[in-house]
Design a protein around this motif. Structure first.
Motif, PDB file in Angstrom:
ATOM      1  N   CYS A 163     -41.307  -6.789  30.116  1.00  0.00           N
ATOM      2  CA  CYS A 163     -42.323  -6.093  30.921  1.00  0.00           C
ATOM      3  C   CYS A 163     -42.940  -4.926  30.145  1.00  0.00           C
ATOM      4  O   CYS A 163     -44.089  -4.564  30.386  1.00  0.00           O
ATOM      5  CB  CYS A 163     -41.729  -5.617  32.237  1.00  0.00           C
ATOM      6  SG  CYS A 163     -41.327  -6.986  33.361  1.00  0.00           S
TER       7      CYS A 163
ATOM      8  N   CYS B  11     -35.717  -3.118  36.776  1.00  0.00           N
ATOM      9  CA  CYS B  11     -37.015  -3.099  36.094  1.00  0.00           C
ATOM     10  C   CYS B  11     -38.172  -3.019  37.091  1.00  0.00           C
ATOM     11  O   CYS B  11     -38.258  -3.824  38.017  1.00  0.00           O
ATOM     12  CB  CYS B  11     -37.163  -4.339  35.211  1.00  0.00           C
ATOM     13  SG  CYS B  11     -38.811  -4.481  34.490  1.00  0.00           S
TER      14      CYS B  11
ATOM     15  N   HIS C  68     -33.807  -6.701  35.668  1.00  0.00           N
ATOM     16  CA  HIS C  68     -32.845  -6.134  34.726  1.00  0.00           C
ATOM     17  C   HIS C  68     -32.521  -4.691  35.086  1.00  0.00           C
ATOM     18  O   HIS C  68     -33.387  -3.969  35.574  1.00  0.00           O
ATOM     19  CB  HIS C  68     -33.403  -6.219  33.296  1.00  0.00           C
ATOM     20  CG  HIS C  68     -33.801  -7.623  32.922  1.00  0.00           C
ATOM     21  ND1 HIS C  68     -32.885  -8.597  32.602  1.00  0.00           N
ATOM     22  CD2 HIS C  68     -35.014  -8.217  32.877  1.00  0.00           C
ATOM     23  CE1 HIS C  68     -33.525  -9.734  32.345  1.00  0.00           C
ATOM     24  NE2 HIS C  68     -34.807  -9.523  32.511  1.00  0.00           N
TER      25      HIS C  68
ATOM     26  N   GLY D  37     -41.124  -3.830  36.610  1.00  0.00           N
ATOM     27  CA  GLY D  37     -42.066  -4.929  36.478  1.00  0.00           C
ATOM     28  C   GLY D  37     -41.583  -6.202  37.131  1.00  0.00           C
ATOM     29  O   GLY D  37     -42.301  -6.839  37.896  1.00  0.00           O
ATOM     30  N   CYS D  38     -40.348  -6.582  36.849  1.00  0.00           N
ATOM     31  CA  CYS D  38     -39.852  -7.877  37.316  1.00  0.00           C
ATOM     32  C   CYS D  38     -38.676  -7.755  38.287  1.00  0.00           C
ATOM     33  O   CYS D  38     -38.311  -8.746  38.924  1.00  0.00           O
ATOM     34  CB  CYS D  38     -39.444  -8.739  36.122  1.00  0.00           C
ATOM     35  SG  CYS D  38     -38.065  -8.045  35.182  1.00  0.00           S
TER      36      CYS D  38
END
Ligand SMILES: [Zn+2]
Length: 222
Positions: A30, A16, A22, A18-19
């Motif tokens: 996100c 991911c 995942h 964003g974070c």
């Protein structure tokens, strides 16, 4: 932070944006802010219609936009463009007139050279395709270019940003008599949008709406 993010990209390219948690382009948590309804930003610079945005420029969204603009996660054009479509759709004036032409605030020349392309254009293309699929016949026009003498805006006050940008954008397409919706990725002080709108109006264009993916929280009315 960006060294860490680059390292995450290198080691976990499918995680991911964003974070980093995942194994997807963007995890649900996100992506959620990008799927919000559009709202007008809290204030608009003089002469500019209030920009509509979907998200606050904070948290993972800052990382997501940096991953897209600075680190080449080109697939993020889709979720970012979908969010931009939501904002543009909300910003469009109602009425019988044909929808206006989407024009975007250009990145600086050095940034475009460094990245090999203007990243906002990719998101605009996705947004236009989405709107057309939804029956809103907008088009995009590559109308603006930075003159290439703009200092980095980071750390400048609103007044300093406006002075820095004065005359920074040139119009390179025929916009005379056209109704335009002006878009940017993030509204910070609105100075970039205001300068682009000034240049478009000077070339005979009519800026009828403004939209962005996100706004810095102080521009949000909630
Ligand atoms: Zn995530």
């Amino acid at each position: 932070m960006s060294v860490l993010a680059d390292l995450i990209d290198l080691l976990l390219p499918q995680h991911c944006a964003g974070c980093g948690q995942h194994p997807v382009l963007l995890c649900d948590a996100c992506a959620r802010p990008l799927r919000a309804a559009a709202r007008p930003a809290g204030q608009a610079p003089a002469g500019l219609p209030p920009p509509w945005t979907v998200a606050a420029y904070e948290g993972p969204l800052r990382t997501i936009l940096a991953a897209y603009k600075e680190r080449g996660r080109a697939a993020l054009a889709v979720p970012l463009g979908e969010a931009l479509a939501t904002a543009v759709h909300a910003a469009l004036p109602s009425g019988p007139d044909p929808p206006p032409v989407v024009v975007w605030v250009p990145s600086g020349r050095r940034a475009v050279r460094r990245r090999g392309h203007d990243p906002l254009r990719g998101a605009v293309d996705v947004a236009v395709r989405r709107l057309r699929a939804d029956g809103v016949p907008v088009t995009a026009l590559d109308a603006l270019r930075q003159r290439g003498r703009v200092a980095d805006q980071a750390g400048l006050s609103a007044k300093e940003r406006a002075a820095n940008l004065k005359g920074a954008v040139e119009v390179r397409a025929d916009v005379a008599g056209r109704r335009l919706v002006l878009v940017d990725d993030v509204v910070t002080t609105g100075a970039s949008l205001a300068e682009a709108a000034r240049a478009l109006r000077a070339a005979g264009g009519e800026v009828t709406a403004a939209a962005a993916i996100a706004a810095t929280p102080r521009h949000r009315p909630w």
